[in-house]
Write a protein that holds these residues in place. Structure first.
Motif, PDB file in Angstrom:
ATOM      1  N   GLN A  66       0.828  -1.208   0.000  1.00 18.93           N
ATOM      2  CA  GLN A  66       0.000   0.000   0.000  1.00 18.93           C
ATOM      3  C   GLN A  66       0.867   1.264   0.000  1.00 18.93           C
ATOM      4  O   GLN A  66       0.577   2.234  -0.711  1.00 18.93           O
ATOM      5  CB  GLN A  66      -0.909  -0.009   1.229  1.00 18.93           C
ATOM      6  N   ASN A  67       1.938   1.244   0.783  1.00 18.03           N
ATOM      7  CA  ASN A  67       2.833   2.402   0.836  1.00 18.03           C
ATOM      8  C   ASN A  67       3.470   2.649  -0.527  1.00 18.03           C
ATOM      9  O   ASN A  67       3.609   3.797  -0.971  1.00 18.03           O
ATOM     10  CB  ASN A  67       3.912   2.168   1.896  1.00 18.03           C
ATOM     11  N   GLU A 101       2.200   1.795  -3.445  1.00 17.48           N
ATOM     12  CA  GLU A 101       1.159   2.290  -4.359  1.00 17.48           C
ATOM     13  C   GLU A 101       0.957   3.782  -4.178  1.00 17.48           C
ATOM     14  O   GLU A 101       0.765   4.525  -5.160  1.00 17.48           O
ATOM     15  CB  GLU A 101      -0.151   1.533  -4.106  1.00 17.48           C
ATOM     16  N   TRP A 102       0.986   4.268  -2.916  1.00 23.84           N
ATOM     17  CA  TRP A 102       0.827   5.700  -2.683  1.00 23.84           C
ATOM     18  C   TRP A 102       2.015   6.479  -3.251  1.00 23.84           C
ATOM     19  O   TRP A 102       1.850   7.579  -3.785  1.00 23.84           O
ATOM     20  CB  TRP A 102       0.689   5.970  -1.189  1.00 23.84           C
ATOM     21  N   GLN A 103       3.194   5.922  -3.143  1.00 25.26           N
ATOM     22  CA  GLN A 103       4.360   6.595  -3.720  1.00 25.26           C
ATOM     23  C   GLN A 103       4.243   6.663  -5.239  1.00 25.26           C
ATOM     24  O   GLN A 103       4.563   7.692  -5.851  1.00 25.26           O
ATOM     25  CB  GLN A 103       5.644   5.863  -3.318  1.00 25.26           C
ATOM     26  N   TYR A 121       2.283  10.714  -4.166  1.00 25.31           N
ATOM     27  CA  TYR A 121       2.286  11.299  -2.828  1.00 25.31           C
ATOM     28  C   TYR A 121       3.696  11.266  -2.248  1.00 25.31           C
ATOM     29  O   TYR A 121       4.510  10.407  -2.578  1.00 25.31           O
ATOM     30  CB  TYR A 121       1.324  10.547  -1.903  1.00 25.31           C
ATOM     31  N   GLU A 141      -5.859   8.183   2.638  1.00 23.59           N
ATOM     32  CA  GLU A 141      -5.363   8.866   1.429  1.00 23.59           C
ATOM     33  C   GLU A 141      -6.090  10.190   1.232  1.00 23.59           C
ATOM     34  O   GLU A 141      -5.478  11.216   0.913  1.00 23.59           O
ATOM     35  CB  GLU A 141      -5.566   7.946   0.228  1.00 23.59           C
ATOM     36  N   LEU A 187      -3.013  12.430   2.656  1.00 26.82           N
ATOM     37  CA  LEU A 187      -1.991  12.347   1.618  1.00 26.82           C
ATOM     38  C   LEU A 187      -2.147  13.399   0.531  1.00 26.82           C
ATOM     39  O   LEU A 187      -1.347  13.442  -0.390  1.00 26.82           O
ATOM     40  CB  LEU A 187      -1.983  10.940   0.997  1.00 26.82           C
TER      41      LEU A 187
END
Length: 708
Positions: free
Chosen positions: A526-527, A529-531, A535, A695, A699
């Protein structure tokens, strides 16, 4: 020196003294009366020798035929032939009219020499090695061969004596017989030396008896060295010595091949029976024996007119797994032994201690006056551990939890009473109390727990787990710097199950490792994917369980996860507890391997563990997380405020970051800022929320700087 060894030494000394005494006596029979008396005594001695020889044969062949051994069978076959030769010698030497025409005195002496030669070689071969079992089917074959050899020997002896009579002179024959007797004596002595040699195992009492018989056979042979028809005194003492030797041999063969194997078998059976009903670590009676004894107690209650009660207490050592993990299994075993000894020393009349395996004991109290007496006695058992237990590595305080089931009332059978007491002790541990008596409600809870465990085993494959994320904020800049991933379980029927309810179950049944792996992979994915979504990168914190931390391949496994996901290790923070660092050497090695990956290491719930502060300066740790229990009452309790202040001050000196958990209001936040706490998380910022909501709220670029 043992008794049988003393007897053997006495036999050797007595034999030597007898031989020297006889040799020194100038006794020569004069007259027909003296010669007749000596001949009569010699006849008695020879008959005894033949009788004992036949007894050895009969004992080995006819008695206890279901317990066969090679030593017994071969010695029986040997002495069948020996007693035949001895009998023919006696009949010929005494001068039985019919036999005298076939066997002269000279030939009778040769028969005696051949008989002793056969016994010497046979005993050397039979008792010079370990005995072994013999098949029943081979018994008759050995007997037939023995009879054949005896008959053949008699025929060969008879033919040979007639053939050699015309070839060698009487003087040469006498010299040859003396050489043969000397060779027989040498074989006897070699047999004694071989059997008593240091290279052989410790001598059994029966083998020492056989050694004594060999000593007297050698003594008799020493008398026979210069035996002739004119030296009846030498022959007499030779016959007496051989009779004594055969008598001892009869007893020795019996003990060696029958009595000792029987007692050895009984000892093995007793040892097996002991192991069946006792715990090999503590030596206490085990659960199987407990069932028997509780059945006996129940039966005695039913037949007794006196109305009393009996109680079964199951005792469980608290946090024993931590001791095993931190100190090692050898120390854990030693602690169990010392705990068992302490309880057993405190036992009273009508009280018995049993091992239930692992870290559990059962304590049976019979004929107790009342339920209150049972509870009072249980409290006294707990008080036995007010003093620490001393191990090689130091002193350790331990505590117990006790579950009680009382008869009558808490079960009608031994199995029910034991199961109910065991259920009660586990409920006591869950509830954090010392003593719990069984009630049916506890059984219902246990069944529910078992069902929950079964559901937990299928929760992963059914994708019932999910993660919530709680933000971590830097207090100086109000900036979001990280998040903690928290596991939740959405049960299809129960709804949301609290982590406090299912995490301990997962720990106990071993599911925490695959569940922990899933949490780590999911949070890191998940981390990442956010990067990839653009974000700003932040760190995700994931808790490690004790079982996870103890895996020898943990660093390699986590490195593999991160490589497959593509997440930089510096964006992962692994949280461990203080209890995981109790074994400092193993913890240091594991943490070093994890740090080599590039991840961060935090100590979660700092201040509530069992370890000392020594590890802080030596182990590769990046951050301390102050437990929420200290933060919650920091404004009301000066002790909590002092603890938080001390932790933050110490962390600054050690150049460690400090994160406060459980921040719920502005006053707590301002206090933490004053103490120069680096980061905080809690409901004041946000409760744990799902990934989509996290998110949306945290984020977005405009949310990085949070309002004060």
């Amino acid at each position: 020196m043992k008794m049988e060894e003393k007897k053997t030494v006495i036999a050797a000394v007595s034999g030597a003294a007898l031989f020297l005494l006889v040799q020194s006596l100038p006794i020569t029979p004069n007259g027909d009366y003296e010669r007749g008396a000596l001949s009569a005594l010699y006849l008695i001695g020879s008959w005894c020798t033949s009788a004992f020889g036949f007894a050895i044969f009969a004992q080995g062949w006819l008695l206890f035929s279901n317990q066969l051994s090679r030593g017994r069978l071969y010695s029986s076959a040997l002495f069948l032939g020996v007693c035949v030769f001895d009998l023919l010698h006696t009949l010929g030497f005494i001068g039985i009219p019919f036999i005298r025409s076939l066997i002269s005195e000279d030939r009778a002496l040769w028969l005696l020499s051949f008989s002793r030669l056969a016994s010497a070689i046979g005993i050397f071969l039979i008792f010079g090695k370990e005995d072994s079992p013999a098949l029943l089917s081979g018994k008759n074959s050995i007997l037939r061969k023995s009879i054949f050899l005896v008959v053949l020997s008699v025929i060969v002896f008879s033919a040979g004596s007639y053939f050699l009579q015309g070839i060698i002179s009487p003087a040469q024959a006498t010299f040859a017989r003396k050489l043969l007797n000397a060779a027989v004596l040498l074989v006897y002595l070699l047999g004694i030396a071989f059997i008593i040699s240091p290279a052989r195992a410790e001598k059994s009492p029966s083998l020492l008896i056989i050694i004594r018989s060999l000593i007297f056979l050698a003594l008799g042979q020493a008398f026979y060295l210069d035996a002739s028809s004119g030296k009846n005194l030498q022959l007499l003492f030779g016959a007496v010595s051989c009779a004594v030797a055969y008598y001892w041999l009869l007893g020795g063969v019996y003990r060696l091949t029958l009595e000792e194997p029987f007692h050895e078998k009984r000892a093995i059976e007793a040892q097996i029976n002991y192991l069946v009903y006792h715990d090999d670590l503590t030596g206490l009676p085990n659960r199987r024996r407990l069932l028997q004894q509780v059945d006996e107690v129940i039966e005695s209650h039913r037949t007794s007119a006196i109305r009393s009660c009996s109680a079964l207490a199951v005792l469980n050592i608290n946090h024993f797994k931590h001791i095993n993990v931190s100190l090692g299994h050898l120390a854990g075993d030693r602690l169990l032994q010392l705990a068992a000894s302490r309880i057993q020393e405190g036992a009273r009349r009508n009280e018995d201690l049993f091992s239930m395996g692992g870290d559990e004991f059962a304590y049976l109290m019979t004929d107790i006056g009342s339920v209150d007496s049972c509870l009072l006695r249980s409290r006294e058992l707990l008080n036995l551990f007010d003093q620490p237990i001393e191990l090689d590595s130091g002193e350790y305080h331990i505590s117990l939890s006790i579950g009680l089931s009382i008869f009558p009332g808490d079960g009608d059978t031994a199995e029910q009473l034991i199961q109910n007491a065991d259920t009660a002790v586990h409920d006591a541990k869950e509830q954090g109390v010392d003593i719990r008596r069984y009630v049916p409600f506890i059984q219902m809870k246990a069944k529910e727990r078992l069902k929950l465990e079964n559901d937990l085993r299928r929760a992963l494959e059914r994708e019932e787990f999910f993660l919530l994320y709680q933000p971590q904020v830097q207090l100086a800049t109000k900036e979001l710097v990280g998040m903690e991933a928290l596991l939740r379980w959405q049960h299809p029927k129960r709804g949301l199950v609290s982590p406090a309810e299912f995490i301990p179950i997962a720990e106990e049944c071993g599911l925490i490792v695959p569940i922990g792996d899933w949490v780590l992979r999911t949070a890191c994915r998940q981390n990442k994917e956010w990067q990839l979504a653009g974000y700003r990168p932040i760190c995700v914190s994931v808790n490690l369980s004790m079982r996870q931390f103890l895996q020898p391949n943990l660093a390699g496994k986590i490195g593999g996860f991160l490589k497959r996901i593509g997440l930089d290790p510096r964006y992962v923070d692994l949280e461990i507890t203080e209890s995981m660092t109790m074994d400092k050497e193993k913890a240091f090695e594991q943490l070093t391997r994890l740090k080599e990956l590039g991840v961060y290491i935090s100590i979660d719930d700092f201040g509530t563990g069992y370890s000392s502060l020594h590890y802080l300066k030596n182990m590769p740790i990046d951050r301390l997380k102050i437990d929420r229990s200290f933060v919650a009452e920091v404004m009301e309790d000066s002790n909590n405020a002092a603890i938080v202040s001390t932790i933050t001050s110490m962390a600054h000196h050690l150049k460690l970051k400090v994160t406060a958990e459980g921040v719920e209001n502005e006053e707590q936040l301002q206090f933490l800022r004053q103490q120069r706490c680096h980061e905080a998380q809690g409901y004041f910022f946000s409760k744990p929320i799902r990934a989509q909501e996290f998110e949306r709220l945290f984020l977005k670029p405009t949310i990085f700087g949070m309002p004060s």
